[in-house]
Design a protein around this motif. Sequence first.
Motif, PDB file in Angstrom:
ATOM      1  N   SER A 144      -0.833   9.645   0.019  1.00 55.03           N
ATOM      2  CA  SER A 144      -1.048   8.291   0.514  1.00 55.03           C
ATOM      3  C   SER A 144       0.045   7.278   0.185  1.00 55.03           C
ATOM      4  CB  SER A 144      -2.383   7.754  -0.016  1.00 55.03           C
ATOM      5  OG  SER A 144      -2.372   7.729  -1.432  1.00 55.03           O
ATOM      6  N   VAL A 145       0.954   7.578  -0.725  1.00 56.23           N
ATOM      7  CA  VAL A 145       1.974   6.591  -1.095  1.00 56.23           C
ATOM      8  C   VAL A 145       3.371   7.203  -1.075  1.00 56.23           C
ATOM      9  CG1 VAL A 145       0.356   5.239  -2.501  1.00 56.23           C
ATOM     10  CG2 VAL A 145       1.769   6.985  -3.593  1.00 56.23           C
ATOM     11  N   GLU A 146       4.360   6.340  -1.081  1.00 56.59           N
ATOM     12  CA  GLU A 146       5.760   6.756  -1.062  1.00 56.59           C
ATOM     13  C   GLU A 146       6.435   6.616  -2.418  1.00 56.59           C
ATOM     14  OE1 GLU A 146       7.612   4.328   1.932  1.00 56.59           O
ATOM     15  OE2 GLU A 146       6.053   4.786   3.395  1.00 56.59           O
ATOM     16  N   VAL A 195       9.215  10.119  -1.235  1.00 57.56           N
ATOM     17  CA  VAL A 195       9.685  10.383   0.121  1.00 57.56           C
ATOM     18  C   VAL A 195      10.560  11.634   0.089  1.00 57.56           C
ATOM     19  CG1 VAL A 195      11.013   9.511   2.065  1.00 57.56           C
ATOM     20  CG2 VAL A 195       9.530   7.976   0.772  1.00 57.56           C
ATOM     21  N   GLN A 229       0.798  -1.227   0.000  1.00 61.53           N
ATOM     22  CA  GLN A 229       0.000   0.000   0.000  1.00 61.53           C
ATOM     23  C   GLN A 229       0.832   1.279   0.000  1.00 61.53           C
ATOM     24  OE1 GLN A 229      -2.563  -0.489   3.357  1.00 61.53           O
ATOM     25  NE2 GLN A 229      -0.950  -0.104   4.850  1.00 61.53           N
ATOM     26  N   HIS A 230       2.143   1.152   0.063  1.00 58.47           N
ATOM     27  CA  HIS A 230       3.024   2.321  -0.025  1.00 58.47           C
ATOM     28  C   HIS A 230       3.296   2.712  -1.478  1.00 58.47           C
ATOM     29  CE1 HIS A 230       5.732  -1.063  -0.578  1.00 58.47           C
ATOM     30  NE2 HIS A 230       6.624  -0.227  -1.087  1.00 58.47           N
ATOM     31  N   LYS A 231       2.753   1.921  -2.432  1.00 55.90           N
ATOM     32  CA  LYS A 231       3.011   2.160  -3.850  1.00 55.90           C
ATOM     33  C   LYS A 231       1.739   2.523  -4.597  1.00 55.90           C
ATOM     34  CE  LYS A 231       4.865  -1.863  -4.796  1.00 55.90           C
ATOM     35  NZ  LYS A 231       5.621  -2.922  -5.502  1.00 55.90           N
ATOM     36  N   ASP A 249      10.243   8.220  -6.546  1.00 53.18           N
ATOM     37  CA  ASP A 249      10.197   8.146  -5.096  1.00 53.18           C
ATOM     38  C   ASP A 249       9.648   9.465  -4.575  1.00 53.18           C
ATOM     39  OD1 ASP A 249      10.656   7.887  -2.386  1.00 53.18           O
ATOM     40  OD2 ASP A 249      12.726   7.194  -2.614  1.00 53.18           O
TER      41      ASP A 249
END
Length: 171
Positions: free
Chosen positions: A117-119, A168, A83-85, A166
């Motif tokens: 919501s995602v990284e 982040v 779920q980070h993608k 990315d």
Amino acid sequence: MTASSIEIRRLTAADAAVYRDIRLEALRLSPEAFGSAFETESVQPVGWFAQRLDGGAAILGAFRGGELVGIVGLMVADGPKRQHKGTLVGMYVRQAARRVGAGRRLVDAALDLAAQSVELVQLIVVDGNDPALRLYQSAGFVEYGLERHALKIDGRYYDDILMAKDLVGRA
């Protein structure tokens, strides 16, 4: 037309008819750019597209003077391990709206939405679609792989370039 004359917003079920029109145009004019086929989706009723717009993926639309001129989807992976993608899907800009910033506005809006919501955001672009490749590179996506013979259309193979960005630390 300028980029500032383009409004970006999330499509809803109320946009299903115009979404269906642009989606089918995309599949018909650029079959190598999509995993789905015109023959598959063209037989679907407007209600099928409305359900898709109310589904899991966020579909963003670029509007110029009330006309839908571009689309892109953002899908967030399911499950705690993925779920980070997110994945950008279904990107298409009508010919008349290309080279004026509509595509960039769509990508930027999708990345802004993704950052909530995602990284990591991934996408696939067909090898040979240099304008799209340049757009994604200018937005910070980097190539991380190549899938050879990803699609086969009328006996011809198409390779897919896998790209990621990315998020982040993104401002």
